[in-house]
Design an enzyme around this catalytic site. Structure first.
Site, PDB file in Angstrom:
ATOM      1  N   LYS A  87       7.393 -20.356  19.870  1.00 31.93           N
ATOM      2  CA  LYS A  87       8.828 -20.547  19.678  1.00 31.93           C
ATOM      3  C   LYS A  87       9.195 -20.479  18.201  1.00 31.93           C
ATOM      4  O   LYS A  87       8.342 -20.658  17.331  1.00 31.93           O
ATOM      5  CB  LYS A  87       9.290 -21.870  20.283  1.00 31.93           C
ATOM      6  CG  LYS A  87       8.738 -23.114  19.590  1.00 31.93           C
ATOM      7  CD  LYS A  87       9.152 -24.367  20.361  1.00 31.93           C
ATOM      8  CE  LYS A  87       8.834 -25.629  19.617  1.00 31.93           C
ATOM      9  NZ  LYS A  87       9.603 -25.904  18.443  1.00 31.93           N
ATOM     10  N   ASP A 110       4.157 -28.717  19.311  1.00 34.99           N
ATOM     11  CA  ASP A 110       3.895 -28.340  17.912  1.00 34.99           C
ATOM     12  C   ASP A 110       2.871 -29.213  17.188  1.00 34.99           C
ATOM     13  O   ASP A 110       3.092 -29.605  16.038  1.00 34.99           O
ATOM     14  CB  ASP A 110       5.197 -28.319  17.113  1.00 34.99           C
ATOM     15  CG  ASP A 110       6.277 -27.461  17.749  1.00 34.99           C
ATOM     16  OD1 ASP A 110       5.954 -26.659  18.643  1.00 34.99           O
ATOM     17  OD2 ASP A 110       7.437 -27.587  17.350  1.00 34.99           O
ATOM     18  N   CYS A 161      11.739 -30.980  16.361  1.00 38.24           N
ATOM     19  CA  CYS A 161      11.426 -30.222  17.580  1.00 38.24           C
ATOM     20  C   CYS A 161      11.291 -31.095  18.819  1.00 38.24           C
ATOM     21  O   CYS A 161      11.745 -30.712  19.894  1.00 38.24           O
ATOM     22  CB  CYS A 161      10.166 -29.386  17.362  1.00 38.24           C
ATOM     23  SG  CYS A 161      10.388 -28.123  16.078  1.00 38.24           S
TER      24      CYS A 161
END
Length: 185
Positions: free
Chosen positions: A81, A19, A114
């Site tokens: 995701k 990310d 995350c």
């Protein structure tokens, strides 16, 4: 000789970039320093033939991976995701397994969300996580530090960019060493 389990050998390593997306950058003061470290790992991965996988969290809201990182990767493979833990997405674990590498070298953001949840679930799924502590970030450094401590307690190998790169290179006075030397200077 059998190497220590704490060594991220290139034959067993996969670089996972979690990310590193455009919308997050304005919330993270140190993002340029972290991007530099991630870029070093990408360049070393490319030079030494180590596979790279990226994740993007809710691309519609957070945007794409930083273009300066994407352009460094020949054929970027990006996994989309919505769960904080990528492992909760239906095809993520099979995607990771398809690389046939048991040591997952992890960088990205946010460390306490995350990155943490994905790493914990990767370990639960039988992978060895090598968290690159100088290549992860959170909006608040205290949260990053707590997440790193928690991952250490959970059994992750806490490492740094140069430690990983030199573990991948293995020895001096080789073509591979010369490839990474300009990257770490």
């Amino acid at each position: 000789m059998v190497r220590s389990e704490y060594v991220a050998t290139r034959e067993e390593s996969l670089l996972l970039i979690i990310d590193f997306q455009q919308a997050m950058l304005k919330a993270i003061d140190s993002w340029e320093k972290i991007a530099y470290k991630v870029r070093q790992l990408i360049r070393s991965s490319n030079a030494l033939g180590i596979p790279i996988l990226l994740t993007e969290q809710y691309k519609k809201g957070l945007g794409e991976t930083l273009p300066e990182l994407l352009q460094e990767i020949d054929s970027p493979q990006v996994f989309q995701k919505e769960h904080f833990s990528a492992c909760l997405e239906e095809n993520f674990i099979p995607t990771i397994q398809s690389f046939n590498h048991k040591k997952i070298v992890v960088v990205g953001m946010e460390t306490h969300v995350c990155v943490l949840q994905t790493c914990l679930d990767l370990m639960k799924s039988g992978f060895q996580v090598h968290l690159v502590a100088d290549a992860v970030a959170s909006r608040v450094n205290e949260n990053r530090d707590i997440a790193i401590d928690l991952l250490k307690q959970a059994g992750a190998v806490i490492s740094s960019t140069e430690i990983v790169i030199f573990q991948w290179a293995l020895r001096a006075n080789t073509d591979d060493f010369r490839k990474i030397l300009s990257i770490v200077k």
